[in-house]
Design a protein around this motif. Sequence first.
Motif, short mmCIF file in Angstrom:
data_model
loop_
_atom_site.label_atom_id
_atom_site.label_comp_id
_atom_site.label_asym_id
_atom_site.label_seq_id
_atom_site.Cartn_x
_atom_site.Cartn_y
_atom_site.Cartn_z
N ALA A 175 0.73 -1.36 0.32
CA ALA A 175 -0.41 0.42 0.13
C ALA A 175 1.25 1.11 0.29
CB ALA A 175 -0.96 -0.06 0.99
N SER A 176 0.14 2.37 -0.41
CA SER A 176 0.80 3.81 -0.14
C SER A 176 1.55 3.99 1.34
CB SER A 176 0.38 4.96 -0.81
OG SER A 176 -0.83 4.91 -0.10
N ARG A 177 2.13 4.68 1.26
CA ARG A 177 3.08 5.25 2.44
C ARG A 177 1.93 6.16 3.18
NH1 ARG A 177 7.48 5.05 4.62
NH2 ARG A 177 8.05 4.25 3.02
N ASP A 178 1.36 6.45 2.34
CA ASP A 178 -0.24 7.94 3.10
C ASP A 178 -1.50 6.78 3.41
OD1 ASP A 178 0.46 9.80 2.02
OD2 ASP A 178 -0.57 9.76 0.13
N ASP A 179 -1.43 6.09 2.80
CA ASP A 179 -2.50 4.50 2.83
C ASP A 179 -2.09 3.82 4.51
OD1 ASP A 179 -4.34 5.58 1.10
OD2 ASP A 179 -3.87 3.53 0.58
N THR A 180 -1.21 3.75 4.98
CA THR A 180 -0.34 2.91 5.39
C THR A 180 -0.07 3.94 7.21
OG1 THR A 180 2.24 3.21 5.14
CG2 THR A 180 0.61 1.23 4.94
N ALA A 181 -0.18 5.34 6.44
CA ALA A 181 -0.25 6.38 7.92
C ALA A 181 -1.66 5.87 8.80
CB ALA A 181 0.26 7.63 7.67
N TRP A 182 -2.41 5.48 8.34
CA TRP A 182 -3.60 5.02 9.02
C TRP A 182 -3.88 3.88 10.48
CZ3 TRP A 182 -7.64 8.69 9.18
CH2 TRP A 182 -8.18 9.40 8.40
N VAL A 183 -2.49 3.78 9.78
CA VAL A 183 -2.15 2.21 10.48
C VAL A 183 -2.12 3.14 11.95
CG1 VAL A 183 -0.68 0.55 11.74
CG2 VAL A 183 -1.57 0.54 8.98
N VAL A 184 -1.31 3.75 12.00
CA VAL A 184 -1.19 4.22 13.43
C VAL A 184 -1.96 5.81 13.44
CG1 VAL A 184 0.53 6.90 14.49
CG2 VAL A 184 1.61 5.15 13.29
N THR A 185 -2.81 6.50 12.77
CA THR A 185 -3.65 7.82 13.11
C THR A 185 -4.71 6.84 13.40
OG1 THR A 185 -3.11 9.05 11.08
CG2 THR A 185 -4.85 9.18 11.52
N ALA A 186 -5.58 5.99 13.14
CA ALA A 186 -6.36 5.35 13.57
C ALA A 186 -6.92 4.41 15.26
CB ALA A 186 -6.79 3.58 12.78
N THR A 187 -5.05 4.44 15.75
CA THR A 187 -5.07 4.14 17.22
C THR A 187 -5.71 5.38 18.18
OG1 THR A 187 -3.89 2.35 16.64
CG2 THR A 187 -4.01 2.80 18.87
N LEU A 188 -5.18 6.45 17.38
CA LEU A 188 -4.97 7.16 17.88
C LEU A 188 -6.53 8.37 18.03
CD1 LEU A 188 -3.45 10.38 18.94
CD2 LEU A 188 -2.96 11.43 16.91
#
Length: 465
Positions: free
Chosen positions: A38-51
Amino acid sequence: MPPQGLIVAVLAVAGLCSSFMFSLVVPIQARLPELLNASRDDTAWVVTATLLAAAVTTPIAGRLGDMYGKRRIVLVLLAVMVIGSVIAALSPGIIGIIVGRALQGAVVGVVPLGISILRDVLHGNRIDSAIALISATLGVGGALGLPISAVVADRADWHVLFWISAAMGTVVFVLVLLIVPVSVLRTGGRFDYLGAAGLAAGLLAVLLAVSRGSLWGWTSPLTLGLIAAGLVVLVVWGWYQLRTREPLLDLRVAARRPVLLTNLASVAMGFALFSSQVSYPQMLELPLATGVGFGLSLLAASFVVMPSGLVMMVLSPLSGRMARAVGPRVLLVAGSVSLVLAYGFSLFWATEVWQLVVANILIGFGIGFGYAAMPMLIMRSVPPSETGASNGLNALSRSLGTSLAGAIVGAVLAALSQPFGDIQAPTAAAFQASFALGIGAAVVALVLALLIPTRSAEQHPSLPR
């Protein structure tokens, strides 16, 4: 009832499990685009979702704990974390990982609920030390969890990280079920579903804009629109909370001077903590050839920042005794001063690894004292029926601070960077700016701490002094 020391130990383990969720994926974060295709923009959600999940869940879980039993809601949050961990462990793609990480974020509400449980079940002379220990887990879990995650990610399949978190959550669930007593202090009435929805919507909009603003652009219509919409929703939500008979959060209690100032200081303290977690690891891991980095591996870097967590752990019993002797306000002042010294030291001495170790030890003192003091100040200023929701609001304040630090310090490091080979490396000026931001946040926390009244007429008469 089980021994009180055993109850405290179980709640401390629950707090460690909760804070571990934030450092769980740090070792694989840079590799996520490759691992998940996946793109780096999409994988950033792995951290953002928890926050986002943590910020929204914590104050709501606190209110649910006041109404339906704090232990019951702790068990629910732990079960949600286990389910999220299993989903992430079984998911080969990014959607399942994001869903699992969002569910894992819910467990952060365990810490403020655990602190509220202590007030219900412990003898008065043990409460302060126990609160200090549980509060310390917010920093200890992340600092100690990082090297553990790094070792696991280096030597096993990355899915093992999620199986470990599932096992931890299951063990803690059983311990809480068997050892932590049922809360007998309940708040009557009905749950404010409309208030919960309004708070969730407002927080999601603001935090989403803050966490993704550097990617979307801080002046982009999407970022500004989300911030404006979120603030409008929160203003309307506040108006509604002041007029409904059974609000989600009693804003009149939250507006009491000691509570308000403590929560504002919590935002600044959270900013100061996370500034170090953004800047120091980057400096340690950048190549030596950049002129500012130390060329350490993630595992080696995690051992450099780990002393802050160890200091917090050692300080927790001392913090409780100091709070009884001099009051939690003095602890908050001392913690703020220690953070000012930590970042001031780094401004002048950050060219050797041992110097960053010293700075992290000072940060451990600052956060150890500060995080121990804040829930004590809150619980001395609110009625027993409001402890869950009020501690949840205080935890939310710390989360707001860490979110702002992640966005602002990250944006500064990105803006003041230069090309080095195939990477963009922050310059020395970038790290100096991040340390200056840390000092600024610590000074704000110090000023607010000094303004908190030592004894206030607003304090609830039934609260322990």
